[in-house]
Scaffold this active site. Structure first.
Site, short mmCIF file in Angstrom:
data_model
loop_
_atom_site.label_atom_id
_atom_site.label_comp_id
_atom_site.label_asym_id
_atom_site.label_seq_id
_atom_site.Cartn_x
_atom_site.Cartn_y
_atom_site.Cartn_z
CD GLU A 147 23.90 -21.94 -26.66
OE1 GLU A 147 23.50 -22.81 -26.37
OE2 GLU A 147 25.19 -21.57 -27.14
CD GLU A 290 26.68 -24.62 -29.32
OE1 GLU A 290 25.88 -25.28 -28.62
OE2 GLU A 290 27.35 -24.25 -28.89
CD GLU A 324 31.95 -25.13 -29.72
OE1 GLU A 324 31.13 -24.67 -29.29
OE2 GLU A 324 32.74 -24.60 -28.50
CD GLU A 346 27.56 -24.85 -23.62
OE1 GLU A 346 28.73 -25.62 -24.02
OE2 GLU A 346 26.55 -24.61 -24.34
#
Length: 885
Positions: A147, A290, A324, A346
């Site tokens: 990510e 995550e 997470e 987020e």
């Protein structure tokens, strides 16, 4: 699809990736080979000559496209580095629509920039298998960080969040090492390479490329199982570490299995994978990532040793683990359609993470912590012209990394808290559960969430939340008093205090949280619940007591008349922790912006000498510390503010003492750590003497138990400030030899408190040596930049070493570079320095950190304006109150 996005052609979509990583070079150049088969669906009636995928720093050796019975070899393979793309030219037009398989052979490098497929260095504990990658000083583990857009660094792919697919991963690894991926191991196959075998993993669910993960290393684990059953089984939960560290994973483990069960019940959707693995990674650019089923963490965010770790890290581990795990639903199960809606991942994971920690540890006053850390930090960035909306246009992958910031995480979560408070927690969570169930394994937009919440609540959520998400900034609510009523006016809050009419057109829906009555204890919520226009008058408000924005649930500043601020300060014993934090934070921000005054702020906090709550003191110390920093150039004002702050907290510091008592609460321990650190650095005689006594006992080896783990930062920092070079050398040595998982971070934070330019320069050289891991370099910079004595050396070091050290070291991962610059340069309050910074970066390629440079410039100039405006006022107040002669 939005026309302003630079995305891959829409006529080809992946459905399944079969990835085989093999011939890994465990040393030397750290290269590897890859074989990749991608099942795709092609829908292009007029035919095509080439296919375009994402790839960065990879070499594609060959590509073959099978369309039905035909097979087409790529004749020419070209790369577009800036757009992170590879084009496979088949040399002739292919007339085909339907399912096809693209097979590629490629080569990559396991890099050292904490992005893509990368290596982390560490010093092992105990016996190490011979196959572990190593050099003269360090051993290495391998893991991934994809990510936002770094899967393309590891293998060619369609690297966009809404191009979901399933993945089958195979890794050829030494037989004495452990291989991990998102899913459980399916089988082990023999390898032609002596001493190796191939670990094959089960296929993943449908998911985005950025959630794929794998790791290879000398790993061991601790294990537990969920209490709930999933498809008839209690899920295995493991924390993996390199050898010798697994026992420090037990605290995270205990939290993990409880949170998986809690979220499964709360969201009414069971955790969908057959395992949950948490992996401690020795070098990590973020706090954690995550990846579905294989969550990776910075070591200090997942490991905790009750005997050697500072207690603050217990709080950090609990929260990061929860954050997470929340992503396993928010982001993994339901993914934002495009990076512009990153906040759906987020913002929710942040709020829900704290929600879970509050459930597990109700005595930690999590929402007070949220208000002083998350809300106030979000206010800081969002009070700048250079802020951005929560939902912000993103053109392409390289742009997205700059919005992994306090707006997406902290403003996003603050706005969610505001909405949850308005709708009621039960209704809000039901709407969220409906959203997750409807969009599971797919992609969703902000409007999809608003629709689910509107249906659950019976309210038109979009009508009052749209501006909060899609408009820049937030309001300040100015209160004017008249007998029996108050006038309210909203305007955009800017730190510079100079919003132009065209910047102040938004009319926010503002939940008032208005309490009024004969006294605070008799107060009740006023009938008027929200402000929906620029200004209004509210009647039936009792003059003896009223308060706006109870518990700071609304994301806005309040500017009270000076006399009302005094009254609220006088009644502080009846205010909640969140109320106190809000009132102090607002008074500080209004002073900087010019809506209020620094004199008013100082008069307010002076009343808090007998305060006993850690989180309130944290807010006071943070705000007064910033004021001292801004005025550090005026010696008399700086000395007066130091004298004021020392007087303010001396009683509380002496009352809390040095000794940790049996059964004492977590928050009291944190109060002790905060007050002794601040008082010691301010020169509080008793604190300095005790810190140095303990430092000598510890460093001499006479008594290694002389320093409680939670007070190492206090003791080390005071020693650095008081002893100078000898303490610097001792703590640098401690950094190199510590066995505590948080020890390096604590040493770096202490080293930043040096008092001379020469020592600051020495520490900067140390930070940029090979002895300090990439992830830790910005930690050291943060404290140096907060130190007025060292701050000019930070800027000088950046200018002098940009081409030779800083850019070459950090530019491989622009997230790290942008964060480094923002932390290192934004603490100045001098227009001349802002001009120097602007001139220095004017002709450089700033893509990837240009937003950070804008934030730096805006912050410096806003504080410079504040300094120029308020310096005389502050000096007069300090004189009038005996702090300046």
């Amino acid at each position: 699809m939005a026309s302003d996005r630079d995305v891959l052609p829409s006529w080809v979509k992946p459905s399944h990736y079969d990835i085989f990583i093999h011939d890994i070079e465990f040393g030397g150049n750290f290269t590897y080979q890859g074989t990749l088969a991608i099942k795709t669906n092609i829908d292009k009636n007029d035919g095509f000559n080439d296919l375009v995928l994402n790839a960065l720093q990879l070499k594609v050796h060959s590509a073959e496209l099978k369309t039905g019975k035909d097979s087409n070899e790529a004749k020419n393979i070209t790369y577009e580095e800036k757009r992170h793309r590879v084009t496979l030219d088949f040399g002739e037009k292919i007339e085909y629509s339907g399912e096809a398989t693209l097979t590629l052979k490629f080569e990559g490098t396991i890099n050292n920039v904490m992005a893509g497929f990368y290596r982390s260095k560490y010093k092992p504990k105990g016996e190490v298998p011979a196959s572990v990658a190593k050099d003269d000083e360090f051993h290495y583990m391998f893991s991934t960080q994809f990510e936002s857009c770094d899967a393309r660094r590891a293998f060619p792919c369609f690297d966009e969040p809404n191009l979901k697919a399933t993945f089958s991963v195979s890794l050829e690894v030494p037989k004495d090492l452990t291989a991990l991926s998102n899913m459980p191991e399916k089988e082990i196959k023999p390898s032609k390479r002596e001493g190796f075998h191939t670990v094959v993993f089960e296929p993943t669910p449908v998911m985005s490329t950025y959630l794929l993960a794998w790791a290879v290393g000398d790993f061991e684990y601790v294990e537990a199982f969920t209490k709930r059953e999933y498809n008839g089984n209690n899920l295995p939960v493991r924390v993996y570490t390199t050898r010798g560290l697994k026992e420090q994973g037990r605290f995270a483990l205990e939290n993990c299995h409880k949170i998986v069960d809690y979220f499964s019940e709360t969201f009414q959707v069971d955790y969908p994978l057959p395992k949950v693995d948490l992996l401690a990674v020795h070098e990590f650019s973020h706090g954690a990532m995550e990846n579905w089923g294989l969550i990776t963490y910075r070591t200090t965010a997942v490991l905790f040793d009750p005997k050697t770790s500072a207690d603050s890290y217990r709080n950090r581990v609990a929260y990061v683990v929860a954050h997470e795990l929340a992503h396993q639903w928010f982001g993994n199960l339901v993914t934002m359609d495009w990076w512009s809606e990153l906040w759906l991942n987020e913002g929710f994971a942040t709020w829900v993470g704290w929600f879970a920690v509050d459930h597990l540890y109700p005595d930690w006053n999590v929402w007070g912590q949220f208000v002083t850390e998350s809300v106030q930090t979000a206010f800081q960035l969002d009070s700048l012209r250079t802020s951005h909306p929560i939902e912000v246009p993103v053109r392409d992958g390289p742009e997205v990394d700059q919005i992994f910031d306090h707006i997406s995480y902290l403003k996003g979560s603050s706005v969610i808290r505001m909405l949850s408070s308005h709708l009621g927690e039960k209704v809000f969570l039901q709407g969220v559960a409906n959203y997750l169930k409807k969009h599971q394994y797919g992609n969703a937009t902000t409007n999809d969430l608003w629709n689910a919440l509107s249906k659950a609540s019976g309210q038109d959520v979009n009508s009052f939340m749209d501006n909060w998400v899609r408009k820049i900034g937030f309001p300040v609510l100015t209160v004017a008093e008249e007998p029996g009523q108050i006038g309210l006016k909203q305007q955009r809050f800017l730190l510079a205090g100079d919003a132009k009419p065209e910047e102040d057109e938004t009319v926010w829906w503002i939940p008032l949280g208005l309490q009024t009555g004969d006294s605070m204890t008799a107060a009740s919520t006023h009938a008027t619940t929200a402000l929906t226009e620029k200004e209004t008058t509210i009647r039936d408000v009792n003059d003896s007591y009223y308060q706006v924005n109870k518990n700071l649930t609304g994301f806005y500043r309040t500017n009270y008349p000076p006399a009302r601020l005094v009254k609220l300060g006088e009644a502080r014993e009846n205010l909640s922790v969140e109320d106190k934090i809000g009132i102090i934070g607002d008074a500080y921000a209004n002073a900087v912006a010019g809506y209020g005054s620094t004199a008013g702020l100082l008069a307010l906090v002076k009343r808090f000498q007998d305060e006993q709550e850690y989180l309130v003191w944290a807010q006071i110390i943070n705000n007064i510390g910033t004021v001292r920093s801004v005025f550090s150039g005026a010696q008399d004002v700086s000395d007066g503010l130091k004298k004021f702050e020392l007087e303010l907290l001396s009683l509380a510091t002496e009352a809390v003492g040095w000794e940790f008592k049996e059964g004492e609460s977590y928050l009291v321990g944190q109060l002790r750590a905060q007050l002794t650190l601040t008082a010691g650095l301010l020169g509080h005689k008793g604190t300095v003497e005790e810190a140095l006594r303990r430092f000598d006992l510890y460093m001499s080896g006479e008594d290694k138990s002389a320093i409680n783990p939670s007070l190492r930062r206090t003791v080390f920092s005071v020693a650095i400030k008081e002893r100078g070079e000898s303490a610097v050398e001792a703590i640098q040595n401690e950094f190199l030899t510590t066995s505590s998982i948080d020890g390096k971070e604590i040493c770096l934070r202490a080293l930043g408190h040096v008092h001379t330019p020469e020592l600051a320069e020495k520490i900067l050289k140390f930070i940029f040596s090979d002895k300090v891991a990439m992830q830790d370099k910005h930690t050291g910079i943060v404290v140096l930049a907060n130190n007025a004595k060292a701050r000019p050396e930070v800027w000088k070091f950046i200018r002098t070493n940009w081409d030779t050290t800083i850019y070459p070291t950090l530019s491989g991962n622009l997230v790290t570079l942008e964060r480094f610059l923002r932390m290192g340069l934004s603490k100045f309050a001098d227009d001349k320095v802002a001009d120097e910074i602007a001139a220095f970066f004017k002709d450089k390629d700033n893509r990837g950190y240009d937003q950070g440079l804008k934030v730096i410039d805006d912050t410096i100039r806003s504080h410079a304006k504040y300094k120029n405006r308020d310096e005389g006022v502050v000096r007069e107040w300090l004189k009038a109150n005996g702090y300046v002669q």
